[in-house]
Design a protein around this motif. Sequence first.
Motif, PDB file in Angstrom:
ATOM      1  N   ARG A  30       0.832  -1.203   0.000  1.00  0.00           N
ATOM      2  CA  ARG A  30       0.000   0.000   0.000  1.00  0.00           C
ATOM      3  C   ARG A  30       0.867   1.253   0.000  1.00  0.00           C
ATOM      4  NH1 ARG A  30      -2.632  -3.631   3.558  1.00  0.00           N
ATOM      5  NH2 ARG A  30      -4.788  -4.112   2.912  1.00  0.00           N
ATOM      6  N   LEU A  31       0.723   2.038  -1.047  1.00  0.00           N
ATOM      7  CA  LEU A  31       1.431   3.318  -1.208  1.00  0.00           C
ATOM      8  C   LEU A  31       0.396   4.426  -1.184  1.00  0.00           C
ATOM      9  CD1 LEU A  31       3.868   5.149  -2.091  1.00  0.00           C
ATOM     10  CD2 LEU A  31       3.265   4.546  -4.464  1.00  0.00           C
ATOM     11  N   LEU A  32       0.596   5.417  -0.315  1.00  0.00           N
ATOM     12  CA  LEU A  32      -0.320   6.560  -0.237  1.00  0.00           C
ATOM     13  C   LEU A  32       0.323   7.773  -0.883  1.00  0.00           C
ATOM     14  CD1 LEU A  32      -3.149   7.248   1.016  1.00  0.00           C
ATOM     15  CD2 LEU A  32      -1.864   8.394   2.844  1.00  0.00           C
ATOM     16  N   LEU A  33      -0.414   8.390  -1.810  1.00  0.00           N
ATOM     17  CA  LEU A  33       0.032   9.631  -2.438  1.00  0.00           C
ATOM     18  C   LEU A  33      -0.694  10.786  -1.766  1.00  0.00           C
ATOM     19  CD1 LEU A  33      -0.211   8.520  -6.191  1.00  0.00           C
ATOM     20  CD2 LEU A  33       1.743   8.295  -4.638  1.00  0.00           C
ATOM     21  N   ASP A  34       0.034  11.580  -1.005  1.00  0.00           N
ATOM     22  CA  ASP A  34      -0.467  12.759  -0.294  1.00  0.00           C
ATOM     23  C   ASP A  34      -1.396  12.395   0.880  1.00  0.00           C
ATOM     24  OD1 ASP A  34       1.032  14.556  -1.731  1.00  0.00           O
ATOM     25  OD2 ASP A  34      -0.588  15.169  -3.067  1.00  0.00           O
ATOM     26  N   MET A  35      -1.435  13.320   1.845  1.00  0.00           N
ATOM     27  CA  MET A  35      -2.281  13.143   3.030  1.00  0.00           C
ATOM     28  C   MET A  35      -2.722  14.530   3.493  1.00  0.00           C
ATOM     29  SD  MET A  35      -1.646  11.132   6.677  1.00  0.00           S
ATOM     30  CE  MET A  35      -1.209   9.556   5.988  1.00  0.00           C
ATOM     31  N   GLY A  36      -3.674  15.118   2.753  1.00  0.00           N
ATOM     32  CA  GLY A  36      -4.149  16.465   3.046  1.00  0.00           C
ATOM     33  C   GLY A  36      -5.170  16.511   4.165  1.00  0.00           C
ATOM     34  N   ASN A  37      -5.719  17.693   4.406  1.00  0.00           N
ATOM     35  CA  ASN A  37      -6.672  17.919   5.495  1.00  0.00           C
ATOM     36  C   ASN A  37      -7.809  16.895   5.452  1.00  0.00           C
ATOM     37  OD1 ASN A  37      -5.517  20.286   4.206  1.00  0.00           O
ATOM     38  ND2 ASN A  37      -6.652  21.564   5.604  1.00  0.00           N
ATOM     39  N   GLY A  38      -8.035  16.214   6.552  1.00  0.00           N
ATOM     40  CA  GLY A  38      -9.150  15.281   6.661  1.00  0.00           C
ATOM     41  C   GLY A  38      -8.878  13.895   6.120  1.00  0.00           C
ATOM     42  N   ALA A  39      -7.738  13.692   5.474  1.00  0.00           N
ATOM     43  CA  ALA A  39      -7.483  12.418   4.803  1.00  0.00           C
ATOM     44  C   ALA A  39      -7.254  11.267   5.770  1.00  0.00           C
ATOM     45  CB  ALA A  39      -6.286  12.556   3.872  1.00  0.00           C
ATOM     46  N   LEU A  40      -6.673  11.556   6.929  1.00  0.00           N
ATOM     47  CA  LEU A  40      -6.352  10.471   7.856  1.00  0.00           C
ATOM     48  C   LEU A  40      -7.602   9.746   8.329  1.00  0.00           C
ATOM     49  CD1 LEU A  40      -4.181   8.926   9.388  1.00  0.00           C
ATOM     50  CD2 LEU A  40      -4.317  10.652  11.198  1.00  0.00           C
ATOM     51  N   GLY A  41      -8.653  10.497   8.590  1.00  0.00           N
ATOM     52  CA  GLY A  41      -9.907   9.862   8.990  1.00  0.00           C
ATOM     53  C   GLY A  41     -10.495   9.035   7.871  1.00  0.00           C
ATOM     54  N   GLU A  42     -10.518   9.590   6.657  1.00  0.00           N
ATOM     55  CA  GLU A  42     -11.083   8.872   5.517  1.00  0.00           C
ATOM     56  C   GLU A  42     -10.262   7.649   5.154  1.00  0.00           C
ATOM     57  OE1 GLU A  42     -13.985   9.371   3.768  1.00  0.00           O
ATOM     58  OE2 GLU A  42     -14.375  10.693   5.466  1.00  0.00           O
ATOM     59  N   LEU A  43      -8.947   7.724   5.329  1.00  0.00           N
ATOM     60  CA  LEU A  43      -8.080   6.597   4.996  1.00  0.00           C
ATOM     61  C   LEU A  43      -8.496   5.334   5.740  1.00  0.00           C
ATOM     62  CD1 LEU A  43      -5.469   5.515   3.625  1.00  0.00           C
ATOM     63  CD2 LEU A  43      -4.233   6.296   5.680  1.00  0.00           C
ATOM     64  N   GLN A  44      -8.955   5.511   6.982  1.00  0.00           N
ATOM     65  CA  GLN A  44      -9.314   4.355   7.798  1.00  0.00           C
ATOM     66  C   GLN A  44     -10.563   3.637   7.299  1.00  0.00           C
ATOM     67  OE1 GLN A  44      -8.626   5.292  12.208  1.00  0.00           O
ATOM     68  NE2 GLN A  44      -8.254   7.269  11.222  1.00  0.00           N
ATOM     69  N   ARG A  45     -11.274   4.213   6.342  1.00  0.00           N
ATOM     70  CA  ARG A  45     -12.372   3.494   5.678  1.00  0.00           C
ATOM     71  C   ARG A  45     -11.838   2.454   4.705  1.00  0.00           C
ATOM     72  NH1 ARG A  45     -17.260   6.350   6.244  1.00  0.00           N
ATOM     73  NH2 ARG A  45     -17.036   8.560   6.841  1.00  0.00           N
ATOM     74  N   HIS A  46     -10.572   2.597   4.305  1.00  0.00           N
ATOM     75  CA  HIS A  46     -10.021   1.781   3.225  1.00  0.00           C
ATOM     76  C   HIS A  46      -8.870   0.879   3.657  1.00  0.00           C
ATOM     77  CE1 HIS A  46     -12.520   4.292   0.723  1.00  0.00           C
ATOM     78  NE2 HIS A  46     -11.913   5.356   1.210  1.00  0.00           N
TER      79      HIS A  46
END
Length: 253
Positions: A30-46
């Motif tokens: 798993r490679l993440l490209l960018d982590m802007g405002n609010g992304a950390l919470g949404e990432l945990q859906r995936h």
Amino acid sequence: MKLTVVGCSGSFPSTESACSSYLVEADGYRLLLDMGNGALGELQRHCGLYDLDAIALSHLHADHCIDMCGYFVARYYRVEGGRCAPIPVYGPEGTEERLTTAYADTPTEKSMSEVFDFRSLAAHGAYEAGPFRVRAELVDHPVEAYAFRVEHVESGKTLTYSGDTGPCAALEEAARGTDLFLCEASFTHGKESIPGLHLNGREAGEAAQRAGAGRLVLTHVPPWTDPQINLRDAKTVFDGPVDMARPGAVYEL
């Protein structure tokens, strides 16, 4: 190779989406490209908080990197299982210092590097990340900013992510023949015209057409921009399929 849109709003989060963040997966990596405002919470859906294998930051504007501060907390202060081992973080020169300044109260000046293995990007630079070969191209933005071309080595499939950029040859080179072009479209054709900052929908479509991209996905549309206008403008100049990025959208390559 699978691309999941975690967040796609430009400049600041909208009521529908976090800011820029895109999860690329293949062969269990798993490679993440960018982590802007609010992304950390949404990432945990995936995926799980501790399931990322590497992170690449296109540039150091807040809407592309600020949730790294929250991710530092999750990795540094984890009680169950202990502190996380460092994860590779590819970014512009000075990424560690920028994030440490943004957090403002790390235990030491080097605390970030205890959980993040910072690695500086360079124009035309390439690196291996699990099953991926990633090439960085310096694009046209007021700060050091990169587009990423991500190739799944085994299949040869590629996706290109523009980051933030105005029209430039380096962007089209990164997108040359790519299967999927994830391209910013912040401005509206005929409305904003600021050199060296962002693209509009028409310019994104033109770049995709000249590069011979297989599919265009418009992203980084700020809340004040009408995405349907940009979608329409891109379709007038690009022959292939065009989508508007939306949170949770998945593309299989």
